[in-house]
Design a protein around this motif. Structure first.
Motif, PDB file in Angstrom:
ATOM      1  N   ARG A   1       0.834  -1.206   0.000  1.00  0.00           N
ATOM      2  CA  ARG A   1       0.000   0.000   0.000  1.00  0.00           C
ATOM      3  C   ARG A   1       0.869   1.257   0.000  1.00  0.00           C
ATOM      4  O   ARG A   1       0.594   2.226  -0.726  1.00  0.00           O
ATOM      5  CB  ARG A   1      -0.907   0.017   1.237  1.00  0.00           C
ATOM      6  CG  ARG A   1      -2.148  -0.839   1.145  1.00  0.00           C
ATOM      7  CD  ARG A   1      -2.907  -0.781   2.460  1.00  0.00           C
ATOM      8  NE  ARG A   1      -4.181  -1.460   2.376  1.00  0.00           N
ATOM      9  CZ  ARG A   1      -5.314  -0.887   1.995  1.00  0.00           C
ATOM     10  NH1 ARG A   1      -5.311   0.392   1.653  1.00  0.00           N
ATOM     11  NH2 ARG A   1      -6.438  -1.561   1.955  1.00  0.00           N
ATOM     12  N   GLU A   2       1.892   1.229   0.812  1.00  0.00           N
ATOM     13  CA  GLU A   2       2.801   2.378   0.880  1.00  0.00           C
ATOM     14  C   GLU A   2       3.460   2.617  -0.475  1.00  0.00           C
ATOM     15  O   GLU A   2       3.573   3.760  -0.937  1.00  0.00           O
ATOM     16  CB  GLU A   2       3.869   2.134   1.948  1.00  0.00           C
ATOM     17  CG  GLU A   2       4.842   3.286   2.113  1.00  0.00           C
ATOM     18  CD  GLU A   2       5.951   2.978   3.110  1.00  0.00           C
ATOM     19  OE1 GLU A   2       6.870   3.812   3.239  1.00  0.00           O
ATOM     20  OE2 GLU A   2       5.915   1.894   3.739  1.00  0.00           O
ATOM     21  N   GLY A   3       3.885   1.529  -1.122  1.00  0.00           N
ATOM     22  CA  GLY A   3       4.516   1.648  -2.434  1.00  0.00           C
ATOM     23  C   GLY A   3       3.574   2.262  -3.455  1.00  0.00           C
ATOM     24  O   GLY A   3       3.976   3.111  -4.262  1.00  0.00           O
ATOM     25  N   VAL A   4       2.308   1.845  -3.433  1.00  0.00           N
ATOM     26  CA  VAL A   4       1.310   2.391  -4.370  1.00  0.00           C
ATOM     27  C   VAL A   4       1.125   3.885  -4.140  1.00  0.00           C
ATOM     28  O   VAL A   4       1.104   4.684  -5.087  1.00  0.00           O
ATOM     29  CB  VAL A   4      -0.034   1.651  -4.223  1.00  0.00           C
ATOM     30  CG1 VAL A   4      -1.127   2.362  -5.022  1.00  0.00           C
ATOM     31  CG2 VAL A   4       0.108   0.208  -4.690  1.00  0.00           C
ATOM     32  N   GLN A   5       1.007   4.293  -2.879  1.00  0.00           N
ATOM     33  CA  GLN A   5       0.804   5.707  -2.567  1.00  0.00           C
ATOM     34  C   GLN A   5       2.001   6.563  -3.007  1.00  0.00           C
ATOM     35  O   GLN A   5       1.832   7.678  -3.523  1.00  0.00           O
ATOM     36  CB  GLN A   5       0.559   5.895  -1.064  1.00  0.00           C
ATOM     37  CG  GLN A   5      -0.727   5.277  -0.554  1.00  0.00           C
ATOM     38  CD  GLN A   5      -1.966   5.912  -1.168  1.00  0.00           C
ATOM     39  OE1 GLN A   5      -1.925   7.019  -1.690  1.00  0.00           O
ATOM     40  NE2 GLN A   5      -3.089   5.208  -1.111  1.00  0.00           N
ATOM     41  N   LEU A   6       3.206   6.035  -2.846  1.00  0.00           N
ATOM     42  CA  LEU A   6       4.398   6.782  -3.243  1.00  0.00           C
ATOM     43  C   LEU A   6       4.515   6.876  -4.760  1.00  0.00           C
ATOM     44  O   LEU A   6       4.993   7.883  -5.285  1.00  0.00           O
ATOM     45  CB  LEU A   6       5.650   6.134  -2.643  1.00  0.00           C
ATOM     46  CG  LEU A   6       5.788   6.305  -1.131  1.00  0.00           C
ATOM     47  CD1 LEU A   6       6.986   5.520  -0.608  1.00  0.00           C
ATOM     48  CD2 LEU A   6       5.940   7.783  -0.770  1.00  0.00           C
ATOM     49  N   LEU A   7       4.076   5.826  -5.464  1.00  0.00           N
ATOM     50  CA  LEU A   7       4.058   5.884  -6.928  1.00  0.00           C
ATOM     51  C   LEU A   7       3.117   6.992  -7.403  1.00  0.00           C
ATOM     52  O   LEU A   7       3.452   7.780  -8.305  1.00  0.00           O
ATOM     53  CB  LEU A   7       3.612   4.541  -7.514  1.00  0.00           C
ATOM     54  CG  LEU A   7       4.644   3.422  -7.550  1.00  0.00           C
ATOM     55  CD1 LEU A   7       3.991   2.115  -7.981  1.00  0.00           C
ATOM     56  CD2 LEU A   7       5.792   3.759  -8.500  1.00  0.00           C
TER      57      LEU A   7
END
Length: 268
Positions: A147-153
């Motif tokens: 989830r964190e990776g998606v938000q940072l993308l």
């Protein structure tokens, strides 16, 4: 050491090679985020070719066939961290945060993500998962990282929402064009069917109409014909081309080549 290693099953993977260059065919059903830790990775589809060096981050779109060429660094090490952005989780994020697609995504399906403090810090936070592989990390913790990776993308490139959250069903695509571009990739017939928007039965039926042959027979003949052309006209060595043409081993390639042409590849 197993390669790749599942850190979080089906979600986070760590790949480590110390051997010479390795080439593999892959089907990527989910969008995927790759960090090049060490060495070099060449990622090639029918429409794009991207080479990753140390520190590069690549976002790969879902439902693709690709050739992967993995090359260790001069120090003899190849390492990547791979994070699978499972569609089930992306659908959940879209529902919870009311994310809607405003327009069709028209950019490249695979792209290098600009490096910034947020993305670098994110992958640094994944390193402990890699270093402590023997400790049991539950899926809930893994999904938090995804989830964190998606938000940072989305923070880095907001337009990616139209790529990541496009859940539309793919329509039937041009079968002839697709197969002539991807015949060399070694994946099951079922994957070819899926990627052309067909059931297996419909794929076989349509394939026979287009090529007047069964898929397996056509694939083998096409690969061997291309192999003969490369050996005769381009003076390529059999050992240099068999993987690129979808054969799992040089011995298998040589046997089938001799069976079709009556000569071993080395005799051509």
């Amino acid at each position: 050491m197993l390669n790749p290693i599942e850190i979080i099953p089906g979600v986070i993977f760590y790949s480590h090679l110390t051997a010479s260059r390795k080439e593999v065919a892959a089907f990527l059903g989910h969008s995927t985020l790759i960090l090049m830790v060490n060495g070099q990775l060449t990622f090639e589809t029918s429409s794009q070719k991207t080479t990753l060096q140390k520190g590069d981050i690549l976002l790969v779109g879902k439902n693709q066939l690709a050739q992967l060429r993995k090359t260790p660094s001069d120090e003899g090490s190849y390492e990547t961290i791979v994070i699978i952005l499972q569609e089930e989780l992306l659908r959940k994020i879209a529902l919870e945060e009311q994310i809607e697609i405003t327009e069709k995504y028209i950019g490249p399906v695979n792209m290098l993500i600009p490096s910034n403090d947020f993305m670098r810090g994110y992958f640094q936070s994944v390193i402990p998962y890699v270093r402590h592989q023997d400790e049991k990390i539950n899926n809930a913790m893994g999904m938090i990282k995804v989830r964190e990776g998606v938000q940072l993308l989305l923070h880095t490139l907001p337009s990616l929402r139209n790529l990541l959250f496009d859940f539309s069903i793919h329509h039937k695509i041009d079968l002839r064009k697709f197969m002539l571009s991807n015949y060399h990739i070694n994946v099951p017939i079922e994957k070819f069917a899926q990627l052309t928007g067909r059931s297996l039965a419909a794929f076989k039926r349509d394939f026979n109409k287009v090529f007047d042959a069964a898929p397996r027979h056509w694939l083998l003949e096409k690969r061997l014909t291309e192999a003969r052309h490369l050996i005769e006209k381009k003076h390529k060595k059999p050992s240099a081309i068999y993987l690129d043409l979808g054969f799992e081993s040089l011995s298998h390639f040589s046997r089938t080549f001799r069976k079709m042409f009556g000569k071993a590849p080395s005799e051509i």
